[in-house]
Scaffold this active site. Structure first.
Site, PDB file in Angstrom:
ATOM      1  N   CYS A 162      46.786  40.104  33.210  1.00 10.97           N
ATOM      2  CA  CYS A 162      45.959  39.196  33.474  1.00 10.97           C
ATOM      3  C   CYS A 162      45.427  38.647  32.091  1.00 10.97           C
ATOM      4  O   CYS A 162      45.856  39.440  31.098  1.00 10.97           O
ATOM      5  CB  CYS A 162      44.620  39.789  33.886  1.00 10.97           C
ATOM      6  SG  CYS A 162      43.953  41.133  33.287  1.00 10.97           S
ATOM      7  N   CYS A 163      44.711  37.587  31.799  1.00 11.70           N
ATOM      8  CA  CYS A 163      44.101  37.014  30.615  1.00 11.70           C
ATOM      9  C   CYS A 163      42.892  37.215  30.835  1.00 11.70           C
ATOM     10  O   CYS A 163      41.996  38.098  31.614  1.00 11.70           O
ATOM     11  CB  CYS A 163      44.776  35.700  30.338  1.00 11.70           C
ATOM     12  SG  CYS A 163      44.270  34.332  31.228  1.00 11.70           S
ATOM     13  N   ALA A 164      41.966  36.327  30.115  1.00 14.72           N
ATOM     14  CA  ALA A 164      40.474  36.507  30.073  1.00 14.72           C
ATOM     15  C   ALA A 164      40.183  35.900  31.425  1.00 14.72           C
ATOM     16  O   ALA A 164      39.060  36.375  31.825  1.00 14.72           O
ATOM     17  CB  ALA A 164      40.004  35.446  28.814  1.00 14.72           C
TER      18      ALA A 164
ATOM     19  N   ARG B 175      42.427  34.763  34.325  1.00 12.70           N
ATOM     20  CA  ARG B 175      43.261  34.364  35.208  1.00 12.70           C
ATOM     21  C   ARG B 175      44.324  35.675  35.474  1.00 12.70           C
ATOM     22  O   ARG B 175      44.633  36.413  34.481  1.00 12.70           O
ATOM     23  CB  ARG B 175      44.429  33.395  34.989  1.00 12.70           C
ATOM     24  CG  ARG B 175      43.749  31.909  34.831  1.00 12.70           C
ATOM     25  CD  ARG B 175      44.495  31.077  34.076  1.00 12.70           C
ATOM     26  NE  ARG B 175      44.255  31.216  32.581  1.00 12.70           N
ATOM     27  CZ  ARG B 175      45.030  30.464  31.604  1.00 12.70           C
ATOM     28  NH1 ARG B 175      46.078  29.644  32.074  1.00 12.70           N
ATOM     29  NH2 ARG B 175      44.849  30.661  30.219  1.00 12.70           N
TER      30      ARG B 175
END
Length: 474
Positions: free
Chosen positions: A26-28, A30
């Site tokens: 995961c990113c910030a 998504r």
């Protein structure tokens, strides 16, 4: 109503199909799933899941937009369901065919994987620089009948430690992250990076200053040997090659001496290679990149800001925007200022304002329900919910209108020569990066307000497709 993170994770795994998911990260905003068969996933079913704000496929990843504060919790639940957390080694093995067709996208994804973990350090340092700039400003100190000379040496030393450490040891951070991404031992990455900035080597900053009298050590009479303080590319390439070398050595060195021989040979070979070959070559490449960026930013009449301001939101859609991290960090390491940051900020603010215009004008309840949160997210620096959830949902007009607005204000940004003190903080929070100078602060706030008003107006009158004016299908 609060989101049931466990239920959302279960439904995502069910719809995407457990056997189809190779790994997750995961990113910030998504949840990123590496999948075997993208065509077997029905996007409409995924978008019906509670908490999902949009989906798209990019950089060989099925990306589900959940938003800040939600994505990490859903990701944790996905991992608890037995989905493997992503690693470069596993992903490379399982999606090799796809990656062979998309080498450039894979290259960009590597940039994200390497630089995103470093962002908190860069952000903190930028905020420290902003505070330092404000505290040692005579105008600010004058409010208390003080001058810079009144600040105790101990306080100045403390501020120097806060603001200079990250840039001084940046190669260690980059090397550590590169070893981590490519499957090597992160501790060897840290050590290799520290060797690149060893005080035994001529300091790169002093060598660059002709008045310092410090000269590089010349190997064979023509190869300059220096430290690489604040340099990015040499550390990145050294980390990539070093991690691969370590993995190769572990395969051929007998287990009984592996713990001794592998670290010894990895560091010895990589230090020699880094100082004699990688460093001189890629430091030169880095300098040419910076020269090219500075040239584009210095185009007359703010044209560089117009071009970058207009184009950046389209770069975000393609997923290759992570390469901006390399440029921003390189600029910060060289000058302690970041002229790219305000251009990214106006793009984010414009995307949020376009989203707000659509949200207020649309008749679709599903758009309204998502739009306000997506607007706020964009103004706080995270644009994906606004872009994918609203601005290109039924056509690209809203996104184009926002790009036009950010292009216009990007031009103004360059005319005002706005520069932040960090990267990774944009939009409204980006104000903190400009408090080091009163003119910079006033300029940033003024441009931010103008961007929002302009983007909202252009989108309201010209950028809302007719599909938004229809009622939702029952």
């Amino acid at each position: 109503m609060a989101i049931d993170y466990k239920k959302t994770a279960e439904e995502i795994v069910k719809v995407v199909k457990r056997e189809n998911i190779i790994s997750a990260e995961c990113c910030a905003t998504r949840l990123r799933l590496i999948v075997k068969d993208r065509e077997s996933i029905k996007d409409s079913d995924v978008q019906k899941i509670d908490g999902v704000k949009g989906v798209f496929f990019n950089s060989d990843q099925y990306q589900i937009i959940l938003g800040t504060g939600v994505v990490n919790k859903v990701y944790d639940e996905v991992v608890k369901l037995g989905i493997t957390a992503a690693s470069q080694k596993n992903d490379d093995k399982d999606v090799k065919k796809t990656d062979d067709k998309n080498k450039f996208r894979k290259f960009i994804r590597v940039f994200a994987d390497v630089f995103v973990p470093i962002m908190p350090a860069m952000i903190a340092t930028g905020l420290f620089l902003g505070l330092k700039g404000a505290l040692i400003n005579d105008s600010f100190l004058g409010l208390f009948n003080l001058q810079v000379s009144n600040i105790p040496v101990s306080v100045m030393t403390f501020m120097s430690v806060l603001t200079e450490t990250t840039f001084a040891f940046l190669p260690a951070l980059v090397c550590w992250s590169a070893f981590r991404v490519f499957g090597g031992s992160p501790i060897l990455g840290i050590l290799l990076g520290l060797m690149l900035v060893s005080p035994a080597l001529p300091n790169a900053y002093l060598v660059a200053n002709p008045d310092s009298g410090v000269k590089p050590i010349m190997l064979f009479g023509f190869i300059p040997i220096v430290g690489y303080q604040g340099s990015i590319l040499p550390a990145l390439i050294a980390g990539m090659i070093g991690s691969k070398l370590e993995l190769k050595l572990r395969k051929v060195i007998p287990n009984i001496i592996d713990i001794l021989a592998t670290p010894f040979l990895t560091l010895l070979i990589m230090l020699l290679l880094s100082l004699a070959v990688i460093g001189p070559i890629f430091h030169t490449v880095e300098q040419w990149i910076l020269i090219a960026i500075n040239f584009s930013l210095s185009l007359p009449f703010g044209l560089g800001g117009l071009i970058i301001g207009f184009g950046i939101i389209f770069i975000v859609v393609t997923g290759v925007h992570h390469i901006m991290n390399l440029i921003e960090i390189s600029l910060l390491a060289a000058t302690s200022l970041n002229p790219i940051n305000p251009l990214l900020s106006v793009a984010n603010l414009a995307a949020g304002a376009a989203c707000l215009a659509v949200t207020l004008k649309t008749r679709r309840k599903s758009v309204k329900a998502m739009g306000y949160g997506a607007t706020l997210s964009a103004w706080l620096g995270i644009t994906e919910p606004a872009i994918f959830g609203i601005n290109i949902r039924y056509g690209i007009k809203p996104m184009v209108c926002g790009a036009i607005a950010s292009g216009i204000t990007g031009l103004i940004v360059r005319l005002l020569n706005l520069q932040g003190t960090a990267n990774g903080v944009t939009g409204i929070p980006g104000i903190l990066l400009y408090i080091y100078d009163t003119k910079q602060l006033i300029g940033y706030i003024s441009v931010a307000i103008l961007t929002i008003v302009l983007s909202f107006a252009i989108t309201w009158f010209f950028g809302v497709p007719k599909e938004y004016m229809q009622e939702d299908d029952e």
